[in-house]
Write a protein that holds these residues in place. Structure first.
Motif, PDB file in Angstrom:
ATOM      1  N   ASP A  90      -1.938   1.080  -5.415  1.00  9.16           N
ATOM      2  CA  ASP A  90      -2.238   2.093  -6.703  1.00  9.16           C
ATOM      3  C   ASP A  90      -2.954   1.409  -7.808  1.00  9.16           C
ATOM      4  O   ASP A  90      -3.325   2.153  -8.807  1.00  9.16           O
ATOM      5  CB  ASP A  90      -0.752   2.546  -6.757  1.00  9.16           C
ATOM      6  CG  ASP A  90      -0.309   3.516  -5.772  1.00  9.16           C
ATOM      7  OD1 ASP A  90      -1.062   4.059  -4.683  1.00  9.16           O
ATOM      8  OD2 ASP A  90       0.981   4.009  -6.004  1.00  9.16           O
ATOM      9  N   ASP A  91      -2.482   0.189  -8.155  1.00  7.33           N
ATOM     10  CA  ASP A  91      -2.987  -0.467  -9.206  1.00  7.33           C
ATOM     11  C   ASP A  91      -4.576  -0.738  -9.074  1.00  7.33           C
ATOM     12  O   ASP A  91      -5.271  -0.287  -9.993  1.00  7.33           O
ATOM     13  CB  ASP A  91      -2.430  -2.046  -9.136  1.00  7.33           C
ATOM     14  CG  ASP A  91      -1.122  -2.298  -9.418  1.00  7.33           C
ATOM     15  OD1 ASP A  91      -0.305  -1.697 -10.064  1.00  7.33           O
ATOM     16  OD2 ASP A  91      -0.426  -3.175  -8.543  1.00  7.33           O
ATOM     17  N   ILE A  92      -4.989  -0.826  -7.974  1.00 12.74           N
ATOM     18  CA  ILE A  92      -6.702  -0.818  -7.717  1.00 12.74           C
ATOM     19  C   ILE A  92      -7.022   0.370  -8.046  1.00 12.74           C
ATOM     20  O   ILE A  92      -8.089   0.830  -8.820  1.00 12.74           O
ATOM     21  CB  ILE A  92      -7.098  -1.287  -6.377  1.00 12.74           C
ATOM     22  CG1 ILE A  92      -6.496  -2.710  -6.273  1.00 12.74           C
ATOM     23  CG2 ILE A  92      -8.238  -1.091  -5.995  1.00 12.74           C
ATOM     24  CD1 ILE A  92      -6.689  -3.390  -4.756  1.00 12.74           C
ATOM     25  N   ALA A  93      -6.408   1.658  -7.622  1.00 10.59           N
ATOM     26  CA  ALA A  93      -6.904   2.957  -7.766  1.00 10.59           C
ATOM     27  C   ALA A  93      -6.968   3.473  -9.032  1.00 10.59           C
ATOM     28  O   ALA A  93      -7.742   4.144  -9.684  1.00 10.59           O
ATOM     29  CB  ALA A  93      -6.017   4.052  -6.888  1.00 10.59           C
ATOM     30  N   ILE A  97       0.751  -1.303   0.227  1.00  7.02           N
ATOM     31  CA  ILE A  97      -0.013  -0.073   0.040  1.00  7.02           C
ATOM     32  C   ILE A  97       0.818   1.416  -0.010  1.00  7.02           C
ATOM     33  O   ILE A  97       0.400   2.329  -0.282  1.00  7.02           O
ATOM     34  CB  ILE A  97      -1.112  -0.093   1.258  1.00  7.02           C
ATOM     35  CG1 ILE A  97      -0.333   0.214   2.578  1.00  7.02           C
ATOM     36  CG2 ILE A  97      -2.053  -0.944   1.008  1.00  7.02           C
ATOM     37  CD1 ILE A  97      -0.913   0.383   3.774  1.00  7.02           C
ATOM     38  N   SER A  98       2.140   1.135   0.366  1.00  2.87           N
ATOM     39  CA  SER A  98       3.013   2.256   0.718  1.00  2.87           C
ATOM     40  C   SER A  98       3.781   2.729  -0.546  1.00  2.87           C
ATOM     41  O   SER A  98       4.057   1.922  -1.408  1.00  2.87           O
ATOM     42  CB  SER A  98       3.883   2.303   1.785  1.00  2.87           C
ATOM     43  OG  SER A  98       2.875   2.066   3.094  1.00  2.87           O
ATOM     44  N   ASP A  99       4.226   4.189  -0.614  1.00  4.66           N
ATOM     45  CA  ASP A  99       5.039   4.624  -1.677  1.00  4.66           C
ATOM     46  C   ASP A  99       6.376   3.686  -1.293  1.00  4.66           C
ATOM     47  O   ASP A  99       6.743   3.515  -0.369  1.00  4.66           O
ATOM     48  CB  ASP A  99       5.218   6.067  -1.369  1.00  4.66           C
ATOM     49  CG  ASP A  99       4.187   7.017  -1.882  1.00  4.66           C
ATOM     50  OD1 ASP A  99       3.780   6.368  -2.798  1.00  4.66           O
ATOM     51  OD2 ASP A  99       3.992   8.068  -1.441  1.00  4.66           O
ATOM     52  N   GLY A 100       7.114   3.461  -2.602  1.00  2.83           N
ATOM     53  CA  GLY A 100       8.289   2.736  -2.445  1.00  2.83           C
ATOM     54  C   GLY A 100       8.164   1.226  -2.459  1.00  2.83           C
ATOM     55  O   GLY A 100       8.939   0.623  -2.744  1.00  2.83           O
ATOM     56  N   ARG A 113      -4.999   7.331   0.040  1.00  4.36           N
ATOM     57  CA  ARG A 113      -4.900   7.181  -1.538  1.00  4.36           C
ATOM     58  C   ARG A 113      -5.959   6.793  -2.429  1.00  4.36           C
ATOM     59  O   ARG A 113      -5.967   6.626  -3.517  1.00  4.36           O
ATOM     60  CB  ARG A 113      -3.749   6.009  -1.616  1.00  4.36           C
ATOM     61  CG  ARG A 113      -2.610   5.998  -0.937  1.00  4.36           C
ATOM     62  CD  ARG A 113      -1.652   4.919  -0.952  1.00  4.36           C
ATOM     63  NE  ARG A 113      -0.972   4.736  -2.020  1.00  4.36           N
ATOM     64  CZ  ARG A 113       0.414   5.204  -2.206  1.00  4.36           C
ATOM     65  NH1 ARG A 113       0.964   5.681  -1.143  1.00  4.36           N
ATOM     66  NH2 ARG A 113       1.068   5.449  -3.137  1.00  4.36           N
ATOM     67  N   CYS A 114      -7.204   6.727  -1.282  1.00  9.01           N
ATOM     68  CA  CYS A 114      -8.534   6.109  -2.009  1.00  9.01           C
ATOM     69  C   CYS A 114      -9.142   7.029  -3.024  1.00  9.01           C
ATOM     70  O   CYS A 114      -9.513   7.990  -2.534  1.00  9.01           O
ATOM     71  CB  CYS A 114      -9.285   5.571  -1.267  1.00  9.01           C
ATOM     72  SG  CYS A 114     -10.645   4.566  -1.921  1.00  9.01           S
ATOM     73  N   ILE A 132      -2.483   0.536   7.476  1.00  9.17           N
ATOM     74  CA  ILE A 132      -3.377  -0.039   6.360  1.00  9.17           C
ATOM     75  C   ILE A 132      -4.287   1.063   6.021  1.00  9.17           C
ATOM     76  O   ILE A 132      -4.617   1.498   5.061  1.00  9.17           O
ATOM     77  CB  ILE A 132      -3.747  -1.533   6.528  1.00  9.17           C
ATOM     78  CG1 ILE A 132      -2.354  -2.581   6.645  1.00  9.17           C
ATOM     79  CG2 ILE A 132      -4.872  -1.859   5.438  1.00  9.17           C
ATOM     80  CD1 ILE A 132      -2.696  -3.713   7.090  1.00  9.17           C
ATOM     81  N   ARG A 133      -5.159   1.198   7.215  1.00  9.03           N
ATOM     82  CA  ARG A 133      -6.646   1.819   7.160  1.00  9.03           C
ATOM     83  C   ARG A 133      -6.181   3.399   6.809  1.00  9.03           C
ATOM     84  O   ARG A 133      -6.830   3.793   5.593  1.00  9.03           O
ATOM     85  CB  ARG A 133      -7.467   1.982   8.240  1.00  9.03           C
ATOM     86  CG  ARG A 133      -8.624   2.790   8.368  1.00  9.03           C
ATOM     87  CD  ARG A 133      -9.118   3.114   9.568  1.00  9.03           C
ATOM     88  NE  ARG A 133      -8.072   3.646  10.679  1.00  9.03           N
ATOM     89  CZ  ARG A 133      -8.322   3.758  11.907  1.00  9.03           C
ATOM     90  NH1 ARG A 133      -8.944   3.170  12.410  1.00  9.03           N
ATOM     91  NH2 ARG A 133      -7.099   4.298  12.412  1.00  9.03           N
ATOM     92  N   ASP A 134      -5.200   3.846   7.394  1.00 11.87           N
ATOM     93  CA  ASP A 134      -4.987   5.415   7.280  1.00 11.87           C
ATOM     94  C   ASP A 134      -4.456   5.623   5.636  1.00 11.87           C
ATOM     95  O   ASP A 134      -4.548   6.486   5.204  1.00 11.87           O
ATOM     96  CB  ASP A 134      -3.775   5.878   8.263  1.00 11.87           C
ATOM     97  CG  ASP A 134      -4.709   5.739   9.488  1.00 11.87           C
ATOM     98  OD1 ASP A 134      -5.913   5.773   9.612  1.00 11.87           O
ATOM     99  OD2 ASP A 134      -4.001   5.938  10.258  1.00 11.87           O
ATOM    100  N   GLU A 135      -3.677   4.870   5.202  1.00 13.93           N
ATOM    101  CA  GLU A 135      -2.815   5.012   4.205  1.00 13.93           C
ATOM    102  C   GLU A 135      -3.760   4.636   2.816  1.00 13.93           C
ATOM    103  O   GLU A 135      -3.848   5.291   1.934  1.00 13.93           O
ATOM    104  CB  GLU A 135      -1.677   4.219   4.208  1.00 13.93           C
ATOM    105  CG  GLU A 135      -0.954   4.011   2.716  1.00 13.93           C
ATOM    106  CD  GLU A 135       0.178   5.430   2.587  1.00 13.93           C
ATOM    107  OE1 GLU A 135       0.718   5.504   1.738  1.00 13.93           O
ATOM    108  OE2 GLU A 135       0.113   6.432   3.634  1.00 13.93           O
TER     109      GLU A 135
END
Length: 284
Positions: free
Chosen positions: A229-232, A212-215, A264-265, A257-260
């Motif tokens: 990001d793929d889902i988004a 879920i995170s950058d990098g 991004r959602c 998980i929830r906050d990230e």
């Protein structure tokens, strides 16, 4: 599953309830009680033992380790039968593994290992079917689509008041159709989003989202997993009423998980997303 398992979750949907646990590399299993199935088996939770149809997406241990225990417990409890569906490419190896366990235990199991190929359909009772799809992962993998067999009046008979008479004369006044209830991707990468239209149409989609995170985008691609990001990127294509994200890496805490994902959602997905985590971390 134990009472103090902090990763066990329950998610109600319109037609059924999803119960399970899913953390990448550790253990993944889901029960859909109303459909009479378990999706992947992890290390075999107790509630899987009485379920006759188990659908294994691939052979990685966090998804399939519990198969011998499932077979052994059904034997000890004198529960006849049991089908374990696996990717066809791996079926002979799973059968060999089960033979080895039978030799080690000096016993005989009664379960059937069923190899299933891309596009194959199996009946689940009179009113449901399961269709296998190829998943794009590092090893042979299947996604599973569960469909309800429904009936409706044929269009040419709409509005007529002599339907009963037509039935008595042997006319086929109704036709079958399939309503996609649930699509489960199992472990996969963004390839399944690029190539499979069926997953976007099911009422409920259970889709892996390990990273879920950058990098971590490159890591997701290397190990053939999905990054959020793929889902988004495909947000506009999801027609599903509910989308359950699963298989999060253990490098993230539940709150991370929830906050990230919340950050991004895309707005179009926000209300339909559920996270395969216990409350209060399921919704954004």
């Amino acid at each position: 599953m134990t009472a103090n398992d902090k990763d066990f979750f329950t998610i109600p949907t319109g037609h059924f309830t999803i119960e399970g646990r899913s953390r990448a590399g550790h253990e993944t299993y889901f029960r859909i009680r109303e459909l009479g199935v378990v999706l992947d088996i992890g290390r075999c939770p107790d509630f899987a033992i009485g379920v006759s149809d188990i659908f294994i997406t691939h052979a990685h241990l966090d998804h399939a380790l519990g198969i011998p225990f499932y077979a052994g417990q059904r034997h000890l409890q004198r529960i006849a039968g049991g089908r374990v569906f696996v990717p066809r490419e791996t079926a002979d190896d799973f059968r060999a593994l089960m033979s080895l366990h039978q030799k080690l235990e000096d016993t005989e199991y009664d379960i059937e290992i069923v190899g299933i190929g891309d596009g194959e359909v199996f009946a689940l009772g009179k009113s449901h079917e399961v269709r296998a799809h190829r998943a794009t992962h590092r090893v042979a993998a299947r996604a599973y689509e569960f469909l309800e067999v429904r009936h409706h009046l044929r269009a040419e008979y709409a509005g007529r008041d002599d339907i009963s008479e037509l039935r008595r004369r042997g006319e086929k006044v109704v036709e079958e159709y399939r309503q996609p209830l649930l699509f489960y991707t199992g472990d996969t990468d963004r390839g399944i989003l690029e190539s499979n239209e069926a997953l976007f149409r099911a009422e409920v989609l259970i889709v892996e989202c390990s990273f879920i995170s950058d990098g971590h985008q490159e890591r997701a691609a290397r190990y053939r997993h999905i990054h959020f990001d793929d889902i988004a990127e495909f947000a506009e294509r999801f027609q599903n009423g509910l989308i359950v994200l699963t298989h999060f890496s253990r490098r993230y805490s539940r709150s991370e998980i929830r906050d990230e994902i919340r950050r991004r959602c895309p707005a179009i997905l926000r209300d339909r997303l559920r996270l395969a985590l216990p409350e209060p971390f399921q919704t954004l």
